[in-house]
Design an enzyme around this catalytic site. Structure first.
Site, PDB file in Angstrom:
ATOM      1  N   LEU A 287       0.837  -1.195   0.000  1.00  0.00           N
ATOM      2  CA  LEU A 287       0.000   0.000   0.000  1.00  0.00           C
ATOM      3  C   LEU A 287       0.870   1.241   0.000  1.00  0.00           C
ATOM      4  O   LEU A 287       2.033   1.213   0.412  1.00  0.00           O
ATOM      5  CB  LEU A 287      -0.925  -0.006   1.214  1.00  0.00           C
ATOM      6  CG  LEU A 287      -1.913  -1.173   1.279  1.00  0.00           C
ATOM      7  CD1 LEU A 287      -2.705  -1.124   2.578  1.00  0.00           C
ATOM      8  CD2 LEU A 287      -2.840  -1.161   0.085  1.00  0.00           C
ATOM      9  N   CYS A 288       0.283   2.344  -0.441  1.00  0.00           N
ATOM     10  CA  CYS A 288       0.951   3.640  -0.496  1.00  0.00           C
ATOM     11  C   CYS A 288       1.583   3.951   0.856  1.00  0.00           C
ATOM     12  O   CYS A 288       0.950   3.725   1.881  1.00  0.00           O
ATOM     13  CB  CYS A 288      -0.077   4.704  -0.866  1.00  0.00           C
ATOM     14  SG  CYS A 288       0.616   6.339  -1.036  1.00  0.00           S
ATOM     15  N   PRO A 289       2.799   4.400   0.861  1.00  0.00           N
ATOM     16  CA  PRO A 289       3.655   4.837  -0.239  1.00  0.00           C
ATOM     17  C   PRO A 289       4.648   3.783  -0.724  1.00  0.00           C
ATOM     18  O   PRO A 289       5.535   4.095  -1.507  1.00  0.00           O
ATOM     19  CB  PRO A 289       4.400   6.016   0.370  1.00  0.00           C
ATOM     20  CG  PRO A 289       4.644   5.573   1.785  1.00  0.00           C
ATOM     21  CD  PRO A 289       3.371   4.812   2.162  1.00  0.00           C
TER      22      PRO A 289
ATOM     23  N   ASP B 131      -2.376  -1.803  -5.560  1.00  0.00           N
ATOM     24  CA  ASP B 131      -2.893  -0.577  -4.948  1.00  0.00           C
ATOM     25  C   ASP B 131      -3.347   0.379  -6.053  1.00  0.00           C
ATOM     26  O   ASP B 131      -2.534   0.833  -6.854  1.00  0.00           O
ATOM     27  CB  ASP B 131      -1.811   0.076  -4.091  1.00  0.00           C
ATOM     28  CG  ASP B 131      -2.249   1.367  -3.432  1.00  0.00           C
ATOM     29  OD1 ASP B 131      -3.434   1.743  -3.569  1.00  0.00           O
ATOM     30  OD2 ASP B 131      -1.416   2.005  -2.767  1.00  0.00           O
TER      31      ASP B 131
END
Length: 77
Positions: free
Chosen positions: A12-14, A39
């Site tokens: 997931l981000c980042p 994502d």
């Protein structure tokens, strides 16, 4: 020119952007990197990062819940 694949699925981000940055740091201009992600934010995050750092997104494709971002490494590695 060489072609590389980065598996960033289930991150997931980042993290997909961070992993992309780390991988590109070891590549040379004109190399191609395919980043495989799950994502949906990478559709915006990776192109934004590439614009800032002088890389070119050649295409973004989606299939079977996977997003593939194809990047040509620029001179600003």
């Amino acid at each position: 020119m060489s072609i590389y694949i980065l598996d960033a699925r289930n991150l997931l981000c980042p993290l997909p952007v961070i992993r992309t940055q780390q991988k590109i740091a070891n590549l040379t201009p004109k190399d191609l990197l395919e980043v495989v992600c799950t994502d949906p934010g990478v559709r915006y995050d990776i192109p934004a990062w590439c614009r800032i750092h002088g890389h070119h997104v050649r295409s973004i494709t989606e299939k079977d819940n996977e997003i593939r971002v194809h990047i040509e490494v620029g001179n600003n590695t």
